[in-house]
Design a protein around this motif. Structure first.
Motif, PDB file in Angstrom:
ATOM      1  N   PHE A 359     -51.262  54.994  42.438  1.00 14.06           N
ATOM      2  CA  PHE A 359     -52.515  55.296  41.756  1.00 14.06           C
ATOM      3  C   PHE A 359     -53.251  54.006  41.392  1.00 14.06           C
ATOM      4  O   PHE A 359     -52.622  52.992  41.077  1.00 14.06           O
ATOM      5  CB  PHE A 359     -52.248  56.100  40.484  1.00 14.06           C
ATOM      6  N   ASP A 360     -54.593  54.077  41.420  1.00 12.26           N
ATOM      7  CA  ASP A 360     -55.401  52.932  41.005  1.00 12.26           C
ATOM      8  C   ASP A 360     -55.610  52.974  39.497  1.00 12.26           C
ATOM      9  O   ASP A 360     -55.033  53.811  38.793  1.00 12.26           O
ATOM     10  CB  ASP A 360     -56.734  52.905  41.758  1.00 12.26           C
ATOM     11  N   ALA A 361     -56.439  52.051  38.982  1.00 12.28           N
ATOM     12  CA  ALA A 361     -56.644  51.944  37.534  1.00 12.28           C
ATOM     13  C   ALA A 361     -57.269  53.202  36.940  1.00 12.28           C
ATOM     14  O   ALA A 361     -57.089  53.490  35.751  1.00 12.28           O
ATOM     15  CB  ALA A 361     -57.518  50.726  37.225  1.00 12.28           C
ATOM     16  N   ASP A 362     -57.979  53.965  37.763  1.00 14.10           N
ATOM     17  CA  ASP A 362     -58.615  55.198  37.283  1.00 14.10           C
ATOM     18  C   ASP A 362     -57.700  56.403  37.399  1.00 14.10           C
ATOM     19  O   ASP A 362     -58.104  57.529  37.084  1.00 14.10           O
ATOM     20  CB  ASP A 362     -59.908  55.455  38.067  1.00 14.10           C
ATOM     21  N   GLY A 363     -56.487  56.178  37.869  1.00  8.95           N
ATOM     22  CA  GLY A 363     -55.548  57.281  38.006  1.00  8.95           C
ATOM     23  C   GLY A 363     -55.708  58.076  39.280  1.00  8.95           C
ATOM     24  O   GLY A 363     -55.128  59.165  39.410  1.00  8.95           O
ATOM     25  N   ASP A 364     -56.469  57.558  40.237  1.00  9.87           N
ATOM     26  CA  ASP A 364     -56.661  58.256  41.504  1.00  9.87           C
ATOM     27  C   ASP A 364     -55.686  57.704  42.548  1.00  9.87           C
ATOM     28  O   ASP A 364     -55.488  56.483  42.641  1.00  9.87           O
ATOM     29  CB  ASP A 364     -58.099  58.066  42.006  1.00  9.87           C
ATOM     30  N   TYR A 366     -54.285  56.243  45.908  1.00 12.77           N
ATOM     31  CA  TYR A 366     -54.909  55.488  46.985  1.00 12.77           C
ATOM     32  C   TYR A 366     -53.951  55.224  48.147  1.00 12.77           C
ATOM     33  O   TYR A 366     -54.367  54.745  49.202  1.00 12.77           O
ATOM     34  CB  TYR A 366     -55.447  54.152  46.458  1.00 12.77           C
TER      35      TYR A 366
END
Length: 740
Positions: A359-364, A366
């Motif tokens: 997950f990226d910093a936004d919680g999505d 990748y």
């Protein structure tokens, strides 16, 4: 602009100064004559001070101390050049001077100089405020500020040096800065510093180095240096160039970075050397990273893999399964574990695969990260153990050698994972190992194979009873075919019954688990064959016991009853002629008893094989029976190998059958044919329908049943074949083939 003018008893000068106010309306003049005792009004707002040269130096210093920020403009005239030089030499940056004659001749010029002095004082005040603010920042900053001269000597250190390096603020002033830098870092730091020093333009430089703490330890500093403006008030009072160095303590950061770098390097070593397959994909299922184990698995370089999708790398049969698992991990947003059973390069490969979304910093999410550990051997061992567990009940259900062979080969193929599998059993009459059951691959490779005693690895295993396992069969000196396609092979002894062979055309290193499974399976197969043999022998004995019971109950009763009847008549009549009938009945009973004994002996199994000439065997059998006027002619002297005791029983029963059915003067011939022998007589023969019944095992009459039963037992025990034809003389002809 309010101007305060100081004079001392010079009225003419006072008037000249006042004329400025009349000439220039924007100027307000206040004249203070110190000789008259006038006082300075400190509450008045004054922009500039005019001080006539009639005022002495002591008064000037007092006035300056009272209004230090107000600019002074000296009016010079009556005292001459000597006074002017002294005053001009003491001018501050905000001060100025004018010629007294200019007050009248050029009032505008004088006012302009006054205004310039006021403006310059305002600018200097602003600069001082900024310098004071800047100095405050430096004095209270957590970073360390250092000023070096152009030779690298310390001119100034900010107070934070105590917190960062443990020195007093002025302790290092005058010291050569590079004497305190770690020897390994000195050259690099000096290179950056002197590059700035020698530059004709203002430029900055950055360096990371270790600086000696007051306690002797080393502190890592990150420093940025730049040339310092000459009017900056934090440096030295020298005339040379100065350079400000801003440093911050990065010891903890550097240690953390080193730890992270070390951890990263260790992780990379692990990824590069682990046998596990590690990979990362983007959301489009394109490979972003693969480790060397992945490259080795698919025999492709990393450059050939990165950017490709699953369908570009994996066999088509695996792609759908892989994509489904990738989508499941992304949709659930959490890691998952899978057991994946693949076919790669034609081989079965089983993996325990852990997939996890990144997950990226936004919680999505990748990417997908996966680690797959191969468990093929463990999976196959589990399956082998399961197959062994299931084999027991299946083998218990077997009742014949054929069913044992079929189940055993099927289990062996799954347990040992070798497609070319079969069971070879001992053919005693031929003294060869022949296939009992083969897999399709084995049948295609071996065909109708018969391995003579002492030939090949199979016989060695059979003779020694020692299990054989090899991944390089062709190198074994006992191999039958030097050009064999077999690479790996495991041969398991089955006691006196034969061997189990499991082979493959690919090399394979057998481990202790393979040997253990093969040994257990071999013991299970051997035990099953032993059981089936015992059951078949018991069944045969039961059948013979039933036949004996029938004979004793029925067939033996009749001749004994006849003998008893004639014996009674002899007693009653005294006629001894009846004794001939008694004798015939007794002989009949004895004949039946001989048949029973012979049948019992044939049911005990083949013992040792021996060789003897046909003429000797036939003659001995002929001499052991009552032949009356019958004749025997042996037309061959070939050698026969068999259980000679059984073979004599065969000859006796054939000869007895010929005499009983052909008459006392019957003629019997014995000779050799291709692969066997024949026995022919010139008696009445056997009609075709009766021949067929006899060959099928259906006989009638005690005489025929015992005699022919013994003949069939001997032939079956040796693995021979029997046919009944008509002889050249019209009698019966028995042909026995398959002899050694």
């Amino acid at each position: 602009m309010h101007v305060c003018c100081f004079v001392s008893g010079d009225l003419e000068a006072s008037e000249r100064i006042r004329s400025l106010e009349r000439e220039r309306r924007e100027v307000t003049i206040t004249v203070v004559d110190l000789s008259d005792g006038d006082e300075w009004t400190h509450t008045e707002s004054v922009d500039c001070v005019l001080c006539h040269d009639s005022v002495d130096v002591t008064a000037i210093e007092r006035i300056r101390s009272e209004r230090p920020a107000v600019p002074f403009v000296h009016v010079i005239g009556s005292r001459g050049d000597e006074f002017a030089d002294d005053v001009i030499a003491e001018l501050r940056p905000v001060d100025d001077w004018v010629d007294e004659d200019r007050l009248v001749s050029s009032p505008s010029l004088v006012v302009a100089r006054l205004r310039r002095a006021v403006e310059r004082a305002a600018e200097l005040s602003t600069a001082r405020e900024r310098a004071s603010h800047f100095s405050g920042l430096i004095e209270n900053a957590s970073d360390l500020f250092t000023v070096l001269d152009e030779n690298g000597f310390v001119q100034y250190q900010s107070p934070s040096i105590s917190d960062i390096l443990g020195y007093e603020q002025d302790e290092l002033v005058g010291e050569y800065a590079f004497d305190y830098i770690h020897p390994d870092d000195t050259n690099r730091a000096a290179e950056v510093f002197f590059d700035i020093v020698t530059s004709e333009t203002s430029r900055a430089g950055r360096a990371v180095f270790r600086f000696r703490h007051a306690d002797g330890s080393w502190i890592s500093l990150e420093a940025v240096g730049q040339s310092l403006p000459t009017d900056t008030p934090i440096g030295s009072d020298g005339d040379g160039r100065e350079f400000v160095i801003t440093s911050r303590d990065i010891t903890e950061i550097r240690e953390t970075t080193e730890e992270l770098r070390s951890t990263r390097d260790q992780l990379q070593v692990i990824l590069d050397n682990t046998p596990a397959v590690v990979y990362m994909k983007d959301l489009e299922q394109r490979y972003l990273y693969v480790n060397p184990a992945f490259e080795q698995l698919f025999d492709r370089s990393r450059d050939e893999i990165l950017g490709k999708r699953s369908e570009d790398i994996h066999p088509a049969v695996n792609v759908e399964q892989i994509n489904e698992m990738d989508h499941e991990v992304l949709s659930r947003g959490e890691s998952n574990k899978y057991v994946e059973d693949f076919r790669i390069k034609g081989k079965r490969r089983v993996f325990f695969n852990v997939r996890a979304p990144l997950f990226d910093a936004d919680g999505d999410p990748y990417a997908i990260y996966g680690i797959a550990t191969e468990i093929t051997e463990r999976k196959e061992r589990e399956e082998s153990m399961q197959a062994l567990a299931e084999a027991g009940p299946r083998l218990l259900e077997c009742e014949t050698m054929e069913s044992v062979g079929s189940v055993a080969v099927s289990v062996a193929e799954s347990v040992l994972n070798q497609p070319i599998t079969g069971i070879l059993t001992l053919d005693e009459p031929e003294d060869v190992l022949r296939p009992l059951t083969l897999t399709d691959d084995a049948s295609e490779l071996y065909g109708e194979i018969a391995i003579p005693r002492g030939s090949g690895i199979a016989w060695r295993v059979f003779d020694t009873g020692e299990l054989y396992a090899s991944s390089d069969v062709s190198s074994d000196p006992a191999v039958l075919n030097l050009e064999t396609l077999i690479e790996s092979e495991i041969i398991v002894p089955l006691g006196e019954h034969g061997v189990l062979i499991a082979s493959a055309t690919e090399p394979r290193n057998f481990d202790e688990h393979d040997i253990e499974f093969a040994t257990i399976l071999g013991a299970m197969i051997q035990g099953t064959i032993d059981r089936v043999d015992r059951e078949q022998q018991l069944q045969t004995k039961n059948q013979r016991l039933e036949e004996f019971s029938n004979v004793l109950a029925h067939d033996l009763r009749n001749p004994l009853a006849v003998a008893k009847g004639y014996t009674d008549l002899t007693r009653e009549t005294g006629d001894l002629e009846y004794l001939a009938d008694v004798e015939e009945g007794v002989e009949r009973a004895l004949s039946i008893m001989d048949g029973l004994l012979a049948l019992a002996r044939t049911g005990q199994g083949v013992s040792e094989f021996e060789s003897a000439p046909l003429k000797q065997l036939a003659s001995e059998a002929w001499s052991s029976i009552k032949t009356r006027d019958a004749t025997l002619r042996v037309e061959s002297d070939r050698t026969i190998t068999a259980d000679l005791g059984w073979l004599q029983q065969l000859f006796e029963n054939v000869f007895r059958n010929a005499i009983e059915h052909g008459g006392s003067d019957v003629s019997v011939r014995v000779g050799a044919i291709d692969g066997g022998i024949y026995i022919a007589d010139d008696g009445p023969g056997i009609d075709p329908e009766q021949r067929e019944r006899l060959l099928k095992g259906d006989s009638s009459g005690a005489d025929v049943r015992f005699g022919f039963k013994i003949i069939r037992d001997v032939i079956d025990a040796h693995g021979w074949n029997l046919s009944i034809e008509e002889s050249e003389e019209g009698g019966a002809r028995f042909e026995i083939v398959g002899l050694r």
